[in-house]
Design an enzyme around this catalytic site. Structure first.
Site, PDB file in Angstrom:
ATOM      1  N   LYS A  22      -0.450 -16.325   2.842  1.00 32.59           N
ATOM      2  CA  LYS A  22      -0.562 -15.189   3.773  1.00 32.59           C
ATOM      3  C   LYS A  22      -0.602 -13.883   2.983  1.00 32.59           C
ATOM      4  CE  LYS A  22       3.278 -13.456   5.786  1.00 32.59           C
ATOM      5  NZ  LYS A  22       3.483 -11.995   5.588  1.00 32.59           N
ATOM      6  N   ASN A  23       0.315 -13.709   2.041  1.00 34.37           N
ATOM      7  CA  ASN A  23       0.440 -12.413   1.351  1.00 34.37           C
ATOM      8  C   ASN A  23      -0.633 -12.183   0.314  1.00 34.37           C
ATOM      9  OD1 ASN A  23       2.519 -11.892   3.012  1.00 34.37           O
ATOM     10  ND2 ASN A  23       4.137 -12.234   1.507  1.00 34.37           N
ATOM     11  N   CYS A 118      10.700  -1.696   9.851  1.00 34.56           N
ATOM     12  CA  CYS A 118      10.635  -3.023  10.468  1.00 34.56           C
ATOM     13  C   CYS A 118      12.033  -3.610  10.350  1.00 34.56           C
ATOM     14  CB  CYS A 118       9.586  -3.881   9.778  1.00 34.56           C
ATOM     15  SG  CYS A 118      10.115  -4.485   8.213  1.00 34.56           S
ATOM     16  N   ARG A 123      11.192   0.526   4.463  1.00 31.68           N
ATOM     17  CA  ARG A 123       9.908   0.200   3.800  1.00 31.68           C
ATOM     18  C   ARG A 123       8.976   1.424   3.755  1.00 31.68           C
ATOM     19  NH1 ARG A 123       8.090  -5.637   5.883  1.00 31.68           N
ATOM     20  NH2 ARG A 123       7.050  -5.697   3.846  1.00 31.68           N
ATOM     21  N   ASP A 309      11.557 -13.532  -0.174  1.00 33.89           N
ATOM     22  CA  ASP A 309      11.014 -14.217   1.009  1.00 33.89           C
ATOM     23  C   ASP A 309      11.529 -15.647   1.152  1.00 33.89           C
ATOM     24  OD1 ASP A 309       7.711 -12.666   0.826  1.00 33.89           O
ATOM     25  OD2 ASP A 309       9.665 -11.932   1.471  1.00 33.89           O
ATOM     26  N   ARG A 401       3.537 -15.690  12.629  1.00 32.51           N
ATOM     27  CA  ARG A 401       2.902 -14.710  11.731  1.00 32.51           C
ATOM     28  C   ARG A 401       2.698 -15.319  10.346  1.00 32.51           C
ATOM     29  NH1 ARG A 401       5.634  -9.040  11.342  1.00 32.51           N
ATOM     30  NH2 ARG A 401       3.896  -8.964   9.887  1.00 32.51           N
TER      31      ARG A 401
HETATM   32  C1  EPZ Z   1       5.318  -7.616   0.066  1.00 34.21           C
HETATM   33  O1  EPZ Z   1       5.753  -6.559   0.890  1.00 34.21           O
HETATM   34  C2  EPZ Z   1       5.285  -8.837   0.963  1.00 34.21           C
HETATM   35  N1  EPZ Z   1       4.344  -8.610   2.054  1.00 34.21           N
HETATM   36  C3  EPZ Z   1       6.681  -9.107   1.531  1.00 34.21           C
HETATM   37  O2  EPZ Z   1       6.608 -10.308   2.298  1.00 34.21           O
HETATM   38  C4  EPZ Z   1       7.638  -9.329   0.371  1.00 34.21           C
HETATM   39  O3  EPZ Z   1       8.947  -9.503   0.875  1.00 34.21           O
HETATM   40  C5  EPZ Z   1       7.608  -8.101  -0.573  1.00 34.21           C
HETATM   41  O4  EPZ Z   1       6.245  -7.865  -1.005  1.00 34.21           O
HETATM   42  C6  EPZ Z   1       8.475  -8.284  -1.796  1.00 34.21           C
HETATM   43  O5  EPZ Z   1       8.070  -9.406  -2.508  1.00 34.21           O
HETATM   44  C7  EPZ Z   1       3.012  -8.747   1.810  1.00 34.21           C
HETATM   45  O6  EPZ Z   1       2.594  -9.009   0.695  1.00 34.21           O
HETATM   46  C8  EPZ Z   1       2.097  -8.523   2.983  1.00 34.21           C
HETATM   47  P1  EPZ Z   1       7.291  -4.056  -1.796  1.00 34.21           P
HETATM   48  P2  EPZ Z   1       5.677  -5.045   0.335  1.00 34.21           P
HETATM   49  O7  EPZ Z   1       6.389  -2.854  -1.745  1.00 34.21           O
HETATM   50  O8  EPZ Z   1       4.472  -4.855  -0.502  1.00 34.21           O
HETATM   51  C9  EPZ Z   1      10.516  -0.615  -1.361  1.00 34.21           C
HETATM   52  C10 EPZ Z   1       6.927 -11.695   4.160  1.00 34.21           C
HETATM   53  O9  EPZ Z   1       7.952 -12.164   4.664  1.00 34.21           O
HETATM   54  N2  EPZ Z   1       9.366   0.299  -1.407  1.00 34.21           N
HETATM   55  O10 EPZ Z   1       7.348  -4.865  -3.043  1.00 34.21           O
HETATM   56  O11 EPZ Z   1       5.887  -4.122   1.470  1.00 34.21           O
HETATM   57  C11 EPZ Z   1      10.544  -1.372  -0.051  1.00 34.21           C
HETATM   58  O12 EPZ Z   1      11.167  -0.594   0.942  1.00 34.21           O
HETATM   59  C12 EPZ Z   1       6.895 -10.243   3.705  1.00 34.21           C
HETATM   60  O13 EPZ Z   1       5.862 -12.336   3.955  1.00 34.21           O
HETATM   61  C13 EPZ Z   1       9.598   1.660  -1.501  1.00 34.21           C
HETATM   62  O14 EPZ Z   1      10.733   2.105  -1.539  1.00 34.21           O
HETATM   63  O15 EPZ Z   1       6.974  -5.030  -0.599  1.00 34.21           O
HETATM   64  C14 EPZ Z   1      11.328  -2.604  -0.404  1.00 34.21           C
HETATM   65  O16 EPZ Z   1      12.713  -2.303  -0.323  1.00 34.21           O
HETATM   66  C15 EPZ Z   1       8.198  -9.520   4.027  1.00 34.21           C
HETATM   67  N3  EPZ Z   1       8.523   2.510  -1.528  1.00 34.21           N
HETATM   68  C16 EPZ Z   1      10.933  -2.872  -1.852  1.00 34.21           C
HETATM   69  O17 EPZ Z   1      10.386  -1.645  -2.344  1.00 34.21           O
HETATM   70  C17 EPZ Z   1       7.229   2.041  -1.492  1.00 34.21           C
HETATM   71  O18 EPZ Z   1       6.292   2.862  -1.550  1.00 34.21           O
HETATM   72  C18 EPZ Z   1       9.904  -3.979  -2.004  1.00 34.21           C
HETATM   73  O19 EPZ Z   1       8.756  -3.560  -1.350  1.00 34.21           O
HETATM   74  C19 EPZ Z   1       7.030   0.656  -1.403  1.00 34.21           C
HETATM   75  C20 EPZ Z   1       8.108  -0.193  -1.373  1.00 34.21           C
END
Ligand code: EPZ
Length: 422
Positions: A22-23, A118, A123, A309, A401
């Site tokens: 998915k991701n 969310c 996020r 995850d 999802r």
């Molecule tokens: C991706 O989300 C995945 N989603 C998430 O999977 C996964 O949990 C996450 O990566 C971490 O591995 C998809 O790929 C669609 P991040 P993403 O940016 O890109 C903070 C699932 O269950 N952050 O690595 O949104 C954020 O708040 C989903 O399939 C900032 O602070 O994750 C979080 O605490 C859930 N500022 C941390 O970093 C930013 O600009 C990780 O976020 C971006 C992120």
């Protein structure tokens, strides 16, 4: 809203096919915006999130045809006629923000709604914005939308360091940089397999990218990208989730398409807990012969550390492990909502901030529980499969999802699981 009813039962056996990630698919689909030529994805998962991304791309003027029962996505963004990603779609799925980088690179402008918080955390998108501004974009927040504009001469390559190895920020910056003028070096880039899969697809489209899978990615911008056909990588989170089914219920299950390198640190923890994992010609065979699982401690980290995850699903295993397990959630600020639901089933869990301490009990008891987010939902299903009696999991739209046909796949292993239509 549909519910899923699960009755606890004995050991599982059989084979379970693991779908495309998915991701990975949710970042590969927006990549079509980078080229006027068609991009076709094979091994795509059949999920509601993919439908949401299809709707979003369609709203921008791209065409997405779902073929072969959804396993093939034939996409073309030759005639984009809109550069606004509307709140109504973006609020449903945070990954919608991955159209920002490609639209900026291709059209020189983009208006993308902030996804809003969310269940698992605020996020924000500050790291995405920092990276794209380094490439020359001007980005302003107005009425809940990010208004982004590239310079008249287009984006320019830059040296960028991410404060945190954000997956989404890495993907947005990587896609935008493929069409920026000059060289971009991204430091502290995310290393997830989904990043490597995206880079592989972009190279097939003519992009010049090196270092994907490491913390330093270098991109030489090109004038245009051409079409390609790309096979979506196996879903390591679905893989890890289903490896836990025999670990929790006992028995032996072969996860078809599974590869150790996708779930390295997760396998180390399962091995420590007393679960046996064998690589076969077709995937990974997982079994728990006799005796209780041993409690292990887990801290979630960016890849190649233990995946956030899989934290909820691992907690389901630890609920009936021998001993006490400490789970530390370091990626998201609120990702223990499955804990109170597992407690309703008799689990003994103390949550303090980002740490959950799980004291193993002999067996859980079925109960009505509520799914709160995608991975929490499936952890409740896993726990229910070995619990005494019946569990009703409500609000399973979260589940759909990220897990295609979950009741069919687990039912084929011998689980007593059925969906009740609302
Ligand atoms: C991706 O989300 C995945 N989603 C998430 O999977 C996964 O949990 C996450 O990566 C971490 O591995 C998809 O790929 C669609 P991040 P993403 O940016 O890109 C903070 C699932 O269950 N952050 O690595 O949104 C954020 O708040 C989903 O399939 C900032 O602070 O994750 C979080 O605490 C859930 N500022 C941390 O970093 C930013 O600009 C990780 O976020 C971006 C992120």
């Amino acid at each position: 809203m549909d519910s899923i009813i699960v009755r606890g039962n004995g050991p599982l056996s059989g084979q379970i096919p693991i779908a495309g990630a998915k991701n990975a698919c949710l970042t590969l689909m927006p990549a079509t915006l980078l080229s006027e030529d068609p991009l076709t994805l094979t091994n795509a998962p059949r999920l509601s999130d993919i439908k949401t991304m299809t709707e979003l791309l369609g709203s921008l003027g791209a065409e997405v045809s779902s073929l072969q029962d959804g396993k093939v996505l034939a996409m073309s963004s030759h005639d984009l006629d809109n550069h606004v990603a509307d709140y109504d779609i973006v609020r449903k799925m945070r990954a919608s923000n991955l159209v920002l980088g490609p639209m900026l690179a291709r059209l020189g402008q983009a208006v993308v709604s902030l996804p809003g918080g969310c269940a698992i955390g605020a996020r924000p998108m500050d790291l995405h914005i920092h990276g794209l501004e380094a490439l020359g974009a001007e980005i302003e927040l107005k009425d809940g939308y990010l208004h982004a504009k590239a310079p008249s001469g287009g984006l320019k390559g830059a040296e960028i360091t991410l404060a945190f190895a954000s997956v989404g920020a890495t993907e947005n910056i990587l896609m935008a940089a493929t069409l920026a003028k000059g060289t971009t070096v991204l430091h502290n880039a995310a290393r997830e397999p989904e990043i490597v899969d995206l880079a592989k697809c972009l190279r097939a489209m003519g992009a010049q990218i090196e270092g994907d899978g490491t913390s330093r990615i270098e991109i030489q911008g090109v004038d245009r990208l051409h079409g390609a056909t790309h096979e979506v990588v196996t879903d390591r989170i679905e893989l890890g989730t289903y490896m836990l089914a025999p670990a929790i219920c006992g028995g032996e299950v072969e996860c078809l398409g599974g590869r150790i390198e996708l779930v390295g640190s997760f396998c180390e923890k399962l091995d420590e807990a007393g679960i046996s994992i064998e690589e076969t010609a077709r995937g990974l065979k997982v079994s728990r012969k006799n005796g209780r699982v041993k409690a292990v401690d887990v801290t979630t980290e960016p890849f190649p550390g233990f995946p956030t995850d899989l934290q909820a699903q691992m907690m389901a295993l630890m609920c009936t492990a021998e001993g006490t397990s400490v789970l530390e959630e370091k990626i998201f600020e609120n990702r223990f909502m499955h804990a109170p639901e597992l407690t309703r089933m008799g689990a003994n869990i103390e949550v303090h901030g980002g740490t959950a301490t799980v004291h193993g009990v002999e067996r859980l008891k079925g109960a009505p529980v509520m799914a709160t987010d995608l991975r929490a939902s499936v952890s409740l299903i896993l726990a229910a499969m070995a619990a005494e009696g019946e569990t009703i999991v409500n609000r399973v739209y979260h589940l759909d999802r990220g897990y295609e046909r979950v009741e069919e796949k687990l039912g084929a292993l011998g689980a007593h699981i059925e969906r009740v239509k609302a």
